[in-house]
Design a protein around this motif. Structure first.
Motif, PDB file in Angstrom:
ATOM      1  N   GLN A   1       0.537  -7.331   0.621  1.00  0.00           N
ATOM      2  CA  GLN A   1      -0.075  -6.463   1.761  1.00  0.00           C
ATOM      3  C   GLN A   1       0.034  -6.891   3.047  1.00  0.00           C
ATOM      4  O   GLN A   1      -0.282  -7.920   3.383  1.00  0.00           O
ATOM      5  CB  GLN A   1      -1.483  -6.397   1.586  1.00  0.00           C
ATOM      6  CG  GLN A   1      -2.369  -5.352   2.248  1.00  0.00           C
ATOM      7  CD  GLN A   1      -3.744  -5.561   2.187  1.00  0.00           C
ATOM      8  OE1 GLN A   1      -4.719  -6.473   1.926  1.00  0.00           O
ATOM      9  NE2 GLN A   1      -4.298  -3.993   1.776  1.00  0.00           N
TER      10      GLN A   1
ATOM     11  N   THR B   1      -2.480 -11.295   0.669  1.00  0.00           N
ATOM     12  CA  THR B   1      -3.209 -10.739   1.575  1.00  0.00           C
ATOM     13  C   THR B   1      -3.839 -11.326   2.645  1.00  0.00           C
ATOM     14  O   THR B   1      -4.323 -12.520   2.138  1.00  0.00           O
ATOM     15  CB  THR B   1      -4.003  -9.498   0.857  1.00  0.00           C
ATOM     16  OG1 THR B   1      -4.942  -8.985   1.919  1.00  0.00           O
ATOM     17  CG2 THR B   1      -5.123 -10.219  -0.127  1.00  0.00           C
TER      18      THR B   1
ATOM     19  N   SER C   1      -8.450  -1.169  -0.722  1.00  0.00           N
ATOM     20  CA  SER C   1      -6.901  -1.360  -0.499  1.00  0.00           C
ATOM     21  C   SER C   1      -6.221  -2.334  -1.634  1.00  0.00           C
ATOM     22  O   SER C   1      -5.217  -2.170  -1.940  1.00  0.00           O
ATOM     23  CB  SER C   1      -6.580  -1.572   0.808  1.00  0.00           C
ATOM     24  OG  SER C   1      -7.102  -2.946   1.144  1.00  0.00           O
TER      25      SER C   1
ATOM     26  N   GLU D   1      -0.368  -3.601   7.283  1.00  0.00           N
ATOM     27  CA  GLU D   1      -1.412  -2.937   6.440  1.00  0.00           C
ATOM     28  C   GLU D   1      -2.665  -3.445   6.801  1.00  0.00           C
ATOM     29  O   GLU D   1      -3.864  -2.723   6.936  1.00  0.00           O
ATOM     30  CB  GLU D   1      -1.137  -3.112   4.924  1.00  0.00           C
ATOM     31  CG  GLU D   1       0.257  -2.468   4.663  1.00  0.00           C
ATOM     32  CD  GLU D   1       0.490  -2.816   3.063  1.00  0.00           C
ATOM     33  OE1 GLU D   1      -0.396  -2.485   2.217  1.00  0.00           O
ATOM     34  OE2 GLU D   1       1.267  -3.817   2.611  1.00  0.00           O
TER      35      GLU D   1
ATOM     36  N   ILE E   1      -3.854  -1.683  -5.187  1.00  0.00           N
ATOM     37  CA  ILE E   1      -2.636  -2.645  -5.523  1.00  0.00           C
ATOM     38  C   ILE E   1      -2.685  -3.151  -6.826  1.00  0.00           C
ATOM     39  O   ILE E   1      -1.556  -3.108  -7.687  1.00  0.00           O
ATOM     40  CB  ILE E   1      -2.243  -3.586  -4.307  1.00  0.00           C
ATOM     41  CG1 ILE E   1      -2.566  -2.935  -2.988  1.00  0.00           C
ATOM     42  CG2 ILE E   1      -1.290  -4.429  -4.832  1.00  0.00           C
ATOM     43  CD1 ILE E   1      -2.621  -3.977  -1.742  1.00  0.00           C
TER      44      ILE E   1
ATOM     45  N   GLY F   1       0.757  -1.308  -0.039  1.00  0.00           N
ATOM     46  CA  GLY F   1       0.091   0.082   0.095  1.00  0.00           C
ATOM     47  C   GLY F   1       0.826   1.380   0.032  1.00  0.00           C
ATOM     48  O   GLY F   1       0.329   1.947  -0.700  1.00  0.00           O
TER      49      GLY F   1
END
Ligand code: PBG
Length: 340
Positions: free
Chosen positions: A297, A337, A323, A301, A327, A276
């Motif tokens: 991520q 993530t 978010s 984050e 990306i 991010g």
């Protein structure tokens, strides 16, 4: 002077271009949508621990658990059902198995390797990304081994161990080995080791631009790589200084140099991490290579979004989606993530 505002609803400015035409309805909005995040773009990082049953919570990562191999199976099943087809396991290693030289990293039957082979056997369709770095295995929590002064990370000796570690992971069934250590020359060394031993189809996902970031804090809790439970003389050790090998957050040309080296040495996928706060890096690396780009991520984050959402300060679903879209928009093909 008097300025008169037109109050008439039929008042029209004399303009021909009205971008808002394309924001008139959901249907039109989605026709014009430039970026989409699909479950199949995502890689789920998972924390694993020894033991038979019972996942345990990670305080600094609400909603994320440490899993035993058994409970990991359930996670995989659910992930596959929802279209997430890749996981990246990270082990919480028993402190008794840690050493200054990270001997456990070379154990073919280590927790990480057992988890990889168990998942591969049960879910052959799941892509497995094995972390290659020494931090879960060293008593000091660094990604490499230290010289006798205890001040410097030894590069070449560490790369030797990483190559062996990559072989073990390949043998266990990893589809990708993913060196996250930022030592010099490790991609070339790992590629040679894999090829020499016949693992020509094991791919390398290189953490090419991994920054010395404050956003890794919760991860270090999760795998317990902060010596003394994160505290030493009141000083939070989870903020271990890794600036001797990870990238300076102020730099972007250096990231391009690292990415070019990793590509030259034989990497199959290049990674930028964190994601991010480094969207410019993702987009520049994207423009500099034709290899697929991964972005991570990271724990901090994730936890920032979760913490704000838990307090009702932001909308979790929307913040999460936004978010991830950012990306992908920056140029990432795949995203690691915890939201996966
Ligand atoms: C270290 C490693 C780190 C992460 C993955 N592998 C952090 C570190 O450098 O200490 C961080 C991931 C995250 O924060 O989610 N090999």
């Amino acid at each position: 002077m008097e300025y008169k505002i037109a109050m008439d609803e039929n008042f029209k400015l004399d303009i021909r271009k009205r971008p808002r035409r394309l924001r008139k309805s959901d249907a039109i909005l989605s026709l014009c949508e430039e970026t989409r995040v699909n479950p199949s773009d995502l890689i789920l990082p998972v924390f694993i621990k020894e033991g038979k049953s019972g996942a345990s919570e990670i305080e600094s990562m609400p909603g994320v658990m440490r899993h035993t191999i058994d409970s990991l199976f359930r996670v995989c099943e659910k992930a596959l059902k929802r279209g997430v087809k890749a996981i990246a396991p990270f082990p919480q290693v028993d402190p008794k198995s840690k050493s200054d030289r990270a001997d456990e990293a070379l154990n073919a039957k280590s927790l990480a390797n057992r988890a990889i082979s168990a998942v591969k056997k049960r879910f052959p369709e799941m892509a497995l990304i094995a972390d290659i770095a020494l931090d879960p295995y060293t008593t000091h929590g660094h990604d490499g081994i230290l010289d006798s002064s205890g001040q410097r990370i030894l590069n070449d000796e560490t790369v030797e161990i990483l190559s062996g570690m990559a072989l073990m992971a390949a043998q266990a069934g990893a589809d990708f080995v993913a060196p996250s250590d930022m030592m010099d020359g490790r991609i070339g060394a790992i590629r040679s080791a894999l090829d020499e031993c016949g693992f020509v189809d094991t791919a390398i996902m290189a953490y090419s631009a991994k920054y010395a970031s404050a956003f890794y804090g919760p991860f270090r809790d999760a795998i317990g790589s902060s010596p003394n439970g994160g505290q030493k003389q009141g000083k939070p050790k989870k903020y271990l200084d890794k600036r001797g090998y990870q990238l300076n957050p102020a730099n972007v040309r250096e990231a391009l140099k690292e990415a070019a080296l990793d590509e030259e040495e034989g990497a199959d996928v290049l990674m930028v991490k964190p994601a991010g706060a480094y969207l410019d890096v993702i987009s520049k690396v994207r423009a500099s290579t034709s290899l697929p780009i991964a972005a991570y991520q990271v724990s901090g984050e994730y936890s920032m979004i979760m913490a704000a959402a838990q307090r009702g300060w932001i909308d979790l679903e929307r913040a999460k989606r936004e978010s991830l879209i950012a990306i992908k928009r920056a140029g990432a093909d795949m995203i690691l993530t915890y939201f996966a």
